[in-house]
Design a protein around this motif. Structure first.
Motif, PDB file in Angstrom:
ATOM      1  N   VAL A   8      43.765  43.823  43.082  1.00 27.97           N
ATOM      2  CA  VAL A   8      42.642  43.353  43.880  1.00 27.97           C
ATOM      3  C   VAL A   8      43.217  43.046  45.262  1.00 27.97           C
ATOM      4  N   LEU A   9      42.869  43.890  46.238  1.00 31.84           N
ATOM      5  CA  LEU A   9      43.413  43.792  47.593  1.00 31.84           C
ATOM      6  C   LEU A   9      42.360  43.264  48.546  1.00 31.84           C
ATOM      7  N   CYS A  10      42.786  42.374  49.430  1.00 29.43           N
ATOM      8  CA  CYS A  10      41.872  41.786  50.413  1.00 29.43           C
ATOM      9  C   CYS A  10      42.443  41.975  51.809  1.00 29.43           C
ATOM     10  N   GLN A  11      41.535  42.227  52.753  1.00 26.26           N
ATOM     11  CA  GLN A  11      41.952  42.295  54.152  1.00 26.26           C
ATOM     12  C   GLN A  11      42.094  40.870  54.666  1.00 26.26           C
ATOM     13  N   ASP A  19      39.036  46.758  44.507  1.00 28.61           N
ATOM     14  CA  ASP A  19      39.889  47.080  43.368  1.00 28.61           C
ATOM     15  C   ASP A  19      40.543  48.423  43.644  1.00 28.61           C
ATOM     16  N   GLU A  20      41.809  48.522  43.319  1.00 27.85           N
ATOM     17  CA  GLU A  20      42.532  49.778  43.490  1.00 27.85           C
ATOM     18  C   GLU A  20      43.355  50.024  42.232  1.00 27.85           C
ATOM     19  N   ILE A  21      43.206  51.199  41.639  1.00 25.48           N
ATOM     20  CA  ILE A  21      43.998  51.542  40.465  1.00 25.48           C
ATOM     21  C   ILE A  21      45.426  51.825  40.913  1.00 25.48           C
ATOM     22  N   GLN A  62      45.556  39.946  46.238  1.00 30.29           N
ATOM     23  CA  GLN A  62      45.022  38.649  45.809  1.00 30.29           C
ATOM     24  C   GLN A  62      45.402  38.372  44.359  1.00 30.29           C
ATOM     25  N   ARG A  63      45.280  39.394  43.520  1.00 33.36           N
ATOM     26  CA  ARG A  63      45.664  39.280  42.120  1.00 33.36           C
ATOM     27  C   ARG A  63      45.744  40.685  41.539  1.00 33.36           C
ATOM     28  N   TYR A  64      46.197  40.751  40.318  1.00 37.67           N
ATOM     29  CA  TYR A  64      46.172  42.026  39.606  1.00 37.67           C
ATOM     30  C   TYR A  64      45.647  41.767  38.214  1.00 37.67           C
ATOM     31  N   LYS A  65      45.191  42.830  37.595  1.00 40.68           N
ATOM     32  CA  LYS A  65      44.692  42.699  36.242  1.00 40.68           C
ATOM     33  C   LYS A  65      45.151  43.887  35.413  1.00 40.68           C
ATOM     34  N   CYS A  66      45.436  43.604  34.166  1.00 39.60           N
ATOM     35  CA  CYS A  66      45.815  44.613  33.187  1.00 39.60           C
ATOM     36  C   CYS A  66      44.577  44.831  32.324  1.00 39.60           C
ATOM     37  N   VAL A  67      44.001  46.003  32.425  1.00 37.42           N
ATOM     38  CA  VAL A  67      42.727  46.282  31.775  1.00 37.42           C
ATOM     39  C   VAL A  67      42.945  47.245  30.613  1.00 37.42           C
TER      40      VAL A  67
END
Length: 78
Positions: A8-11, A19-21, A62-67
């Motif tokens: 999860v990327l934020c400017q 969201d970016e894979i 900002q964070r990452y997630k394992c989906v």
């Protein structure tokens, strides 16, 4: 189990986040849900440094997630 790593990327100049894979089991056969959780942060730092768009200081993770499963991004803005 198939897993997808999402950043999860934020400017920095706005509140817009996307969201970016980053990777998935299809791209890396050694990727597991447990390895994503335990080693994801270090891998994301390397990924961000190498990415042509997000490596600039204008973006932050900002964070990452394992989906679990094959995650599909509904809409993409960059």
């Amino acid at each position: 189990m198939f897993v997808t790593i999402i950043a999860v990327l934020c400017q920095l100049t706005s509140a817009d986040c996307i969201d970016e894979i980053v990777s998935s089991s299809a791209l890396d056969s050694t990727l597991t849900f447990q390895s994503c959780i335990m080693n994801g942060q270090a891998g994301l730092a390397h990924w961000k440094e190498a990415h042509p768009i997000y490596r600039s200081d204008a973006w932050r993770i900002q964070r990452y997630k394992c989906v679990p499963g094959d995650y599909k991004i509904a809409h993409h803005r960059a």
